[in-house]
Write a protein that holds these residues in place. Structure first.
Motif, PDB file in Angstrom:
ATOM      1  N   GLY A   1       0.819  -1.208   0.000  1.00 34.92           N
ATOM      2  CA  GLY A   1       0.000   0.000   0.000  1.00 34.92           C
ATOM      3  C   GLY A   1       0.852   1.257   0.000  1.00 34.92           C
ATOM      4  N   TRP A   2       1.910   1.244   0.777  1.00 36.11           N
ATOM      5  CA  TRP A   2       2.820   2.389   0.848  1.00 36.11           C
ATOM      6  C   TRP A   2       3.462   2.631  -0.513  1.00 36.11           C
ATOM      7  CZ3 TRP A   2       8.460   2.508   2.394  1.00 36.11           C
ATOM      8  CH2 TRP A   2       8.849   3.769   2.825  1.00 36.11           C
ATOM      9  N   GLY A   3       3.894   1.549  -1.153  1.00 35.61           N
ATOM     10  CA  GLY A   3       4.542   1.671  -2.454  1.00 35.61           C
ATOM     11  C   GLY A   3       3.592   2.061  -3.570  1.00 35.61           C
ATOM     12  N   LEU A   4       2.341   1.644  -3.486  1.00 32.22           N
ATOM     13  CA  LEU A   4       1.378   1.974  -4.540  1.00 32.22           C
ATOM     14  C   LEU A   4       0.904   3.423  -4.490  1.00 32.22           C
ATOM     15  CD1 LEU A   4      -0.870  -1.225  -4.666  1.00 32.22           C
ATOM     16  CD2 LEU A   4       0.733  -0.424  -6.410  1.00 32.22           C
ATOM     17  N   VAL A   5       0.644   3.922  -3.280  1.00 31.98           N
ATOM     18  CA  VAL A   5       0.054   5.259  -3.187  1.00 31.98           C
ATOM     19  C   VAL A   5       0.957   6.297  -2.539  1.00 31.98           C
ATOM     20  CG1 VAL A   5      -2.308   4.388  -3.195  1.00 31.98           C
ATOM     21  CG2 VAL A   5      -1.160   4.755  -1.035  1.00 31.98           C
ATOM     22  N   GLY A   6       2.032   5.867  -1.891  1.00 28.50           N
ATOM     23  CA  GLY A   6       2.951   6.819  -1.288  1.00 28.50           C
ATOM     24  C   GLY A   6       2.532   7.336   0.075  1.00 28.50           C
ATOM     25  N   TYR A   7       1.522   6.723   0.673  1.00 27.21           N
ATOM     26  CA  TYR A   7       1.078   7.116   2.012  1.00 27.21           C
ATOM     27  C   TYR A   7       1.236   5.952   2.965  1.00 27.21           C
ATOM     28  CZ  TYR A   7      -1.401  11.488   0.890  1.00 27.21           C
ATOM     29  OH  TYR A   7      -1.723  12.765   0.533  1.00 27.21           O
ATOM     30  N   CYS A   8       1.582   6.257   4.198  1.00 30.21           N
ATOM     31  CA  CYS A   8       1.406   5.327   5.302  1.00 30.21           C
ATOM     32  C   CYS A   8       0.518   6.062   6.308  1.00 30.21           C
ATOM     33  CB  CYS A   8       2.744   4.856   5.875  1.00 30.21           C
ATOM     34  SG  CYS A   8       3.738   6.097   6.688  1.00 30.21           S
ATOM     35  N   PRO A   9       0.054   5.411   7.360  1.00 28.72           N
ATOM     36  CA  PRO A   9      -0.970   6.029   8.205  1.00 28.72           C
ATOM     37  C   PRO A   9      -0.624   7.417   8.757  1.00 28.72           C
ATOM     38  CG  PRO A   9      -0.834   3.703   8.682  1.00 28.72           C
ATOM     39  CD  PRO A   9       0.287   4.006   7.734  1.00 28.72           C
ATOM     40  N   GLY A  10       0.555   7.603   9.298  1.00 32.03           N
ATOM     41  CA  GLY A  10       0.902   8.897   9.892  1.00 32.03           C
ATOM     42  C   GLY A  10       0.805  10.043   8.902  1.00 32.03           C
ATOM     43  N   PRO A  11       1.562  10.000   7.812  1.00 30.59           N
ATOM     44  CA  PRO A  11       1.477  11.082   6.833  1.00 30.59           C
ATOM     45  C   PRO A  11       0.082  11.254   6.233  1.00 30.59           C
ATOM     46  CG  PRO A  11       3.468   9.831   6.479  1.00 30.59           C
ATOM     47  CD  PRO A  11       2.667   9.094   7.517  1.00 30.59           C
ATOM     48  N   ALA A  12      -0.658  10.171   6.073  1.00 30.86           N
ATOM     49  CA  ALA A  12      -2.010  10.297   5.510  1.00 30.86           C
ATOM     50  C   ALA A  12      -2.903  11.118   6.427  1.00 30.86           C
ATOM     51  CB  ALA A  12      -2.619   8.916   5.280  1.00 30.86           C
ATOM     52  N   PHE A  13      -2.833  10.865   7.732  1.00 31.98           N
ATOM     53  CA  PHE A  13      -3.671  11.628   8.651  1.00 31.98           C
ATOM     54  C   PHE A  13      -3.217  13.076   8.752  1.00 31.98           C
ATOM     55  CE2 PHE A  13      -5.130   7.449  10.219  1.00 31.98           C
ATOM     56  CZ  PHE A  13      -6.485   7.677  10.075  1.00 31.98           C
ATOM     57  N   VAL A  14      -1.916  13.311   8.659  1.00 37.16           N
ATOM     58  CA  VAL A  14      -1.433  14.693   8.650  1.00 37.16           C
ATOM     59  C   VAL A  14      -1.922  15.392   7.382  1.00 37.16           C
ATOM     60  CG1 VAL A  14       0.620  16.161   8.598  1.00 37.16           C
ATOM     61  CG2 VAL A  14       0.556  14.168  10.107  1.00 37.16           C
ATOM     62  N   ALA A  15      -1.866  14.690   6.250  1.00 39.54           N
ATOM     63  CA  ALA A  15      -2.309  15.279   4.981  1.00 39.54           C
ATOM     64  C   ALA A  15      -3.813  15.530   4.977  1.00 39.54           C
ATOM     65  CB  ALA A  15      -1.924  14.368   3.816  1.00 39.54           C
ATOM     66  N   LEU A  16      -4.568  14.821   5.813  1.00 44.90           N
ATOM     67  CA  LEU A  16      -6.009  15.071   5.906  1.00 44.90           C
ATOM     68  C   LEU A  16      -6.290  16.511   6.344  1.00 44.90           C
ATOM     69  CD1 LEU A  16      -7.510  11.871   7.556  1.00 44.90           C
ATOM     70  CD2 LEU A  16      -7.962  12.742   5.263  1.00 44.90           C
ATOM     71  N   ALA A  17      -5.379  17.077   7.129  1.00 47.16           N
ATOM     72  CA  ALA A  17      -5.568  18.443   7.609  1.00 47.16           C
ATOM     73  C   ALA A  17      -5.600  19.444   6.456  1.00 47.16           C
ATOM     74  CB  ALA A  17      -4.469  18.811   8.600  1.00 47.16           C
ATOM     75  N   THR A  18      -4.985  19.101   5.342  1.00 45.82           N
ATOM     76  CA  THR A  18      -4.980  20.009   4.185  1.00 45.82           C
ATOM     77  C   THR A  18      -6.185  19.781   3.291  1.00 45.82           C
ATOM     78  OG1 THR A  18      -3.691  18.489   2.800  1.00 45.82           O
ATOM     79  CG2 THR A  18      -2.454  20.040   4.184  1.00 45.82           C
TER      80      THR A  18
END
Length: 149
Positions: free
Chosen positions: A95-112
């Protein structure tokens, strides 16, 4: 209460580190994984910095008799490598390799308000619920499927 406030502050610090390091941008992660193309080393630098800080803190904290915000130091409940661990690690990596997100950065990116981060987070939460359903469904009577005999 102190532990909750401390965990919240550490989460904010982690989020700031991810944001400052650019790890909320999937193209950085995908660039790091592209070792045969245009390799992006910044993720290695962020990971190296995090490992260095952790190593120093771990060495310093071993001098303590007890943690500051807990009664005792926590240890993982078990440390065996089994099929569930290997499968989970493989799914995480794919999943990390396919989309470039893991849980921590994904939740931080949700703020944007990023739509990709939202789709990733919703998919991850759906996978977690599916896993919870699956483990309850296959659990033997009277115990957890991960219980050691």
């Amino acid at each position: 209460m102190k532990a909750i406030v401390s965990a919240g502050l550490m989460g904010v610090l982690f989020a700031l580190g991810l944001g400052l390091g650019g790890m909320t941008h999937p193209e950085k992660v995908l660039g790091f994984l592209d070792v045969m193309g245009r390799w992006e080393p910044s993720l290695a630098l962020v990971m190296g910095g995090a490992l260095g800080v952790h190593a120093l803190f771990l060495r310093w904290s071993r001098r303590w008799k007890a943690p500051v915000l807990a009664a005792r130091f926590a240890s993982p409940p078990y440390s065996r490598v089994d099929g569930s661990l290997v499968t989970g690690a493989a799914l995480f990596g794919v999943g990390w390799g396919l989309v470039g997100y893991c849980p921590g950065p994904a939740f931080v990116a949700l703020a944007t308000g990023g739509r990709d981060a939202l789709m990733f987070a919703l998919s991850m939460l759906a996978g977690m619920l599916l896993f919870r359903f699956w483990t309850r469904f296959r659990a033997p009577v009277g115990g957890s499927p991960d219980a050691t005999n």
